[in-house]
Design a protein around this motif. Structure first.
Motif, PDB file in Angstrom:
ATOM      1  N   PHE A  31       0.838  -1.199   0.000  1.00 57.34           N
ATOM      2  CA  PHE A  31       0.000   0.000   0.000  1.00 57.34           C
ATOM      3  C   PHE A  31       0.869   1.244   0.000  1.00 57.34           C
ATOM      4  O   PHE A  31       1.993   1.228   0.500  1.00 57.34           O
ATOM      5  CB  PHE A  31      -0.892   0.046   1.251  1.00 57.34           C
ATOM      6  CG  PHE A  31      -1.971  -0.990   1.268  1.00 57.34           C
ATOM      7  CD1 PHE A  31      -3.180  -0.761   0.621  1.00 57.34           C
ATOM      8  CD2 PHE A  31      -1.787  -2.195   1.918  1.00 57.34           C
ATOM      9  CE1 PHE A  31      -4.173  -1.729   0.629  1.00 57.34           C
ATOM     10  CE2 PHE A  31      -2.771  -3.163   1.936  1.00 57.34           C
ATOM     11  CZ  PHE A  31      -3.970  -2.924   1.284  1.00 57.34           C
ATOM     12  N   GLU A  35      -3.294   5.311   0.831  1.00 57.72           N
ATOM     13  CA  GLU A  35      -4.219   4.201   1.081  1.00 57.72           C
ATOM     14  C   GLU A  35      -4.251   3.838   2.560  1.00 57.72           C
ATOM     15  O   GLU A  35      -5.313   3.559   3.120  1.00 57.72           O
ATOM     16  CB  GLU A  35      -3.819   2.985   0.244  1.00 57.72           C
ATOM     17  CG  GLU A  35      -4.012   3.213  -1.250  1.00 57.72           C
ATOM     18  CD  GLU A  35      -3.387   2.119  -2.088  1.00 57.72           C
ATOM     19  OE1 GLU A  35      -3.999   1.772  -3.110  1.00 57.72           O
ATOM     20  OE2 GLU A  35      -2.300   1.626  -1.749  1.00 57.72           O
ATOM     21  N   ILE A  97     -10.002  -3.282   4.062  1.00 57.61           N
ATOM     22  CA  ILE A  97      -9.390  -3.280   2.737  1.00 57.61           C
ATOM     23  C   ILE A  97     -10.463  -3.500   1.669  1.00 57.61           C
ATOM     24  O   ILE A  97     -10.466  -2.823   0.640  1.00 57.61           O
ATOM     25  CB  ILE A  97      -8.266  -4.330   2.651  1.00 57.61           C
ATOM     26  CG1 ILE A  97      -7.126  -3.938   3.603  1.00 57.61           C
ATOM     27  CG2 ILE A  97      -7.762  -4.487   1.218  1.00 57.61           C
ATOM     28  CD1 ILE A  97      -6.107  -5.019   3.854  1.00 57.61           C
ATOM     29  N   ARG A 106      -8.889   2.185  -3.629  1.00 52.74           N
ATOM     30  CA  ARG A 106      -7.771   1.244  -3.469  1.00 52.74           C
ATOM     31  C   ARG A 106      -6.461   1.812  -3.976  1.00 52.74           C
ATOM     32  O   ARG A 106      -5.444   1.682  -3.347  1.00 52.74           O
ATOM     33  CB  ARG A 106      -8.087  -0.092  -4.179  1.00 52.74           C
ATOM     34  CG  ARG A 106      -6.953  -1.087  -4.191  1.00 52.74           C
ATOM     35  CD  ARG A 106      -6.518  -1.445  -2.775  1.00 52.74           C
ATOM     36  NE  ARG A 106      -5.485  -2.440  -2.786  1.00 52.74           N
ATOM     37  CZ  ARG A 106      -4.189  -2.193  -2.663  1.00 52.74           C
ATOM     38  NH1 ARG A 106      -3.758  -0.978  -2.515  1.00 52.74           N
ATOM     39  NH2 ARG A 106      -3.312  -3.168  -2.684  1.00 52.74           N
TER      40      ARG A 106
END
Length: 110
Positions: A31, A35, A97, A106
């Motif tokens: 990530f 994020e 998530i 995302r």
């Protein structure tokens, strides 16, 4: 074999709730900071400080993709299996998530 000193540094680095949550997220995928900000509902400077602490003990790695930096777990770390085991005993972050994916957040930085 790991030394007591290295074990102490590692345990101090992961001995904080936010850093454990970051590690938990990174067991799912890599990530970027933006994020992680969305996932953990924290400020970017705060997340960056926690990432810095994890990088110092080489728990995480960073990879530059264009102007963005993505973070992932260091699978070569001598205690990798230990922190995977620890994270497996904590509540999973996969629901957060999945929400990030459903909300179209995302990959905010690509």
């Amino acid at each position: 074999m790991i030394t007591y000193s290295n074990a102490e540094k590692f345990l101090k680095a992961i001995g904080e709730e936010t850093r454990l949550k970051i590690i938990s997220c990174l067991t799912y995928d890599s990530f970027c900071v933006c994020e992680l900000v969305e996932l953990l509902q924290m400020s970017q400077p705060s997340i960056s400080q926690h990432l810095k602490r994890l990088r110092q003990v080489e728990i995480i790695l960073e990879e530059r993709r264009g102007k963005w930096v993505f973070y992932s777990l260091n699978k070569e770390h001598e205690l990798y299996t230990l922190f995977l085991h620890l994270i497996s005993m904590l509540p999973p972050k996969t629901e957060n998530i999945q929400s990030l994916i459903v909300d179209g957040k995302r990959i905010l930085c690509e």
